[in-house]
Design an enzyme around this catalytic site. Sequence first.
Site, PDB file in Angstrom:
ATOM      1  N   TYR A   1       0.857  -1.190   0.000  1.00 26.41           N
ATOM      2  CA  TYR A   1       0.000   0.000   0.000  1.00 26.41           C
ATOM      3  C   TYR A   1       0.894   1.241   0.000  1.00 26.41           C
ATOM      4  O   TYR A   1       1.213   1.831   1.033  1.00 26.41           O
ATOM      5  CB  TYR A   1      -0.938  -0.006   1.209  1.00 26.41           C
ATOM      6  CG  TYR A   1      -2.037  -1.043   1.128  1.00 26.41           C
ATOM      7  CD1 TYR A   1      -2.278  -1.757  -0.036  1.00 26.41           C
ATOM      8  CD2 TYR A   1      -2.853  -1.309   2.228  1.00 26.41           C
ATOM      9  CE1 TYR A   1      -3.276  -2.704  -0.110  1.00 26.41           C
ATOM     10  CE2 TYR A   1      -3.865  -2.253   2.159  1.00 26.41           C
ATOM     11  CZ  TYR A   1      -4.074  -2.945   0.997  1.00 26.41           C
ATOM     12  OH  TYR A   1      -5.072  -3.880   0.924  1.00 26.41           O
TER      13      TYR A   1
ATOM     14  N   SER B   1     -13.111  -3.703  -0.273  1.00 24.53           N
ATOM     15  CA  SER B   1     -14.010  -2.875  -1.072  1.00 24.53           C
ATOM     16  C   SER B   1     -15.463  -3.167  -0.692  1.00 24.53           C
ATOM     17  O   SER B   1     -16.305  -3.431  -1.562  1.00 24.53           O
ATOM     18  CB  SER B   1     -13.784  -3.115  -2.569  1.00 24.53           C
ATOM     19  OG  SER B   1     -14.320  -2.075  -3.345  1.00 24.53           O
ATOM     20  N   PRO B   2     -15.799  -3.116   0.606  1.00 20.82           N
ATOM     21  CA  PRO B   2     -17.130  -3.521   1.058  1.00 20.82           C
ATOM     22  C   PRO B   2     -18.254  -2.570   0.664  1.00 20.82           C
ATOM     23  O   PRO B   2     -19.421  -2.922   0.797  1.00 20.82           O
ATOM     24  CB  PRO B   2     -16.979  -3.551   2.585  1.00 20.82           C
ATOM     25  CG  PRO B   2     -15.934  -2.528   2.867  1.00 20.82           C
ATOM     26  CD  PRO B   2     -14.959  -2.656   1.736  1.00 20.82           C
ATOM     27  N   LEU B   3     -17.921  -1.390   0.161  1.00 23.51           N
ATOM     28  CA  LEU B   3     -18.947  -0.418  -0.203  1.00 23.51           C
ATOM     29  C   LEU B   3     -19.168  -0.355  -1.712  1.00 23.51           C
ATOM     30  O   LEU B   3     -19.731   0.608  -2.219  1.00 23.51           O
ATOM     31  CB  LEU B   3     -18.578   0.969   0.336  1.00 23.51           C
ATOM     32  CG  LEU B   3     -18.494   1.053   1.864  1.00 23.51           C
ATOM     33  CD1 LEU B   3     -17.991   2.414   2.303  1.00 23.51           C
ATOM     34  CD2 LEU B   3     -19.849   0.752   2.492  1.00 23.51           C
ATOM     35  N   GLY B   4     -18.741  -1.395  -2.433  1.00 16.16           N
ATOM     36  CA  GLY B   4     -18.943  -1.439  -3.871  1.00 16.16           C
ATOM     37  C   GLY B   4     -20.412  -1.288  -4.233  1.00 16.16           C
ATOM     38  O   GLY B   4     -21.274  -1.952  -3.685  1.00 16.16           O
TER      39      GLY B   4
ATOM     40  N   HIS C   1      -1.389 -11.992   0.265  1.00 13.10           N
ATOM     41  CA  HIS C   1      -2.219 -11.012  -0.423  1.00 13.10           C
ATOM     42  C   HIS C   1      -2.968 -11.564  -1.636  1.00 13.10           C
ATOM     43  O   HIS C   1      -4.112 -11.205  -1.881  1.00 13.10           O
ATOM     44  CB  HIS C   1      -1.346  -9.830  -0.854  1.00 13.10           C
ATOM     45  CG  HIS C   1      -2.074  -8.546  -0.989  1.00 13.10           C
ATOM     46  ND1 HIS C   1      -1.468  -7.327  -0.815  1.00 13.10           N
ATOM     47  CD2 HIS C   1      -3.355  -8.259  -1.294  1.00 13.10           C
ATOM     48  CE1 HIS C   1      -2.343  -6.353  -0.995  1.00 13.10           C
ATOM     49  NE2 HIS C   1      -3.506  -6.898  -1.305  1.00 13.10           N
TER      50      HIS C   1
END
Length: 294
Positions: A53, A208-211, A128
């Site tokens: 990151y 990316s849980p708010l896709g 990863h």
Amino acid sequence: MQYRTVGDTTVSAIGLGAMPLSIEHRPDERRAIATIHAALDAGVTLIDTADSYHWHADEAGHNELLIARALARYGGDTSGVLIATKGGRGRPGDGSWTVTGAPEHLKHAAEASAKRLGLDAIGLYQLHKPDPAVPWAESVGALRELLDAGTIRAAGISNVTTTQIRQAHAILGDGLVSVQNRYSPAVRDSEPQLQLSTELGLAFLPWSPLGGISRSSLDGPSGPASAGTAYHRVAAERGVSPQQIALAWLLTRSPAVIPVPGASRPASVTDSAQAAKLKLSEAELAQLDQELSG
């Protein structure tokens, strides 16, 4: 704040995905540290990071170093914070991502991550992404060696199939505690991995849980986000953000789910943490379950 477990560690039901603090379009360090402090103030005790990151080629570990500085400068108790980092990907500086699952690379990467984080042992170290050029058992075997050496306390895997989960579980046993795959209102193709994780007692950390609700940091500033969905309608009725509704919905999918939404502003992570307090009705869940599936 609700709490859930990662292995034998209790953590907040909502974590912080720290990636946006270090990649392209990142905030300045003052705001980045304020964002991490806001997460801690809100009761967040799980911070998700990775050695990859970063933005430029010469700054591997940028996010890990940032988190270490933020924790050191925090005025409160941070002993209960679980830092979950990852190894096996790289960023050459041109915007692309590479994959390296060679055992020696993973072992050296974990040691470097522990040093950057200032830890005697990493609380949760995650592979990863599977490397198609390296047998899966060999990459997972490196995690086994890291566990045996005491470099890491627990292991996780990310971006995996159900077969890979079963294989890793056979190699790592109780040392495997988590799976991190993409999963959100709009992207539900990891449903089988979620169900298997639940069956095996593994934490499932959606990235990316708010896709479908908010753009991902990987999308850039003009990335798409939906509007006018059932999540927005329920949010308007509740007087909260659609992001909170999406996270609260994710928490109902399984007791194994611990979302790690990204944030680059204190207000964002404070809002996300509030989702742990929401209890959705059966009628609301029925609306949400029909939206954005596919």
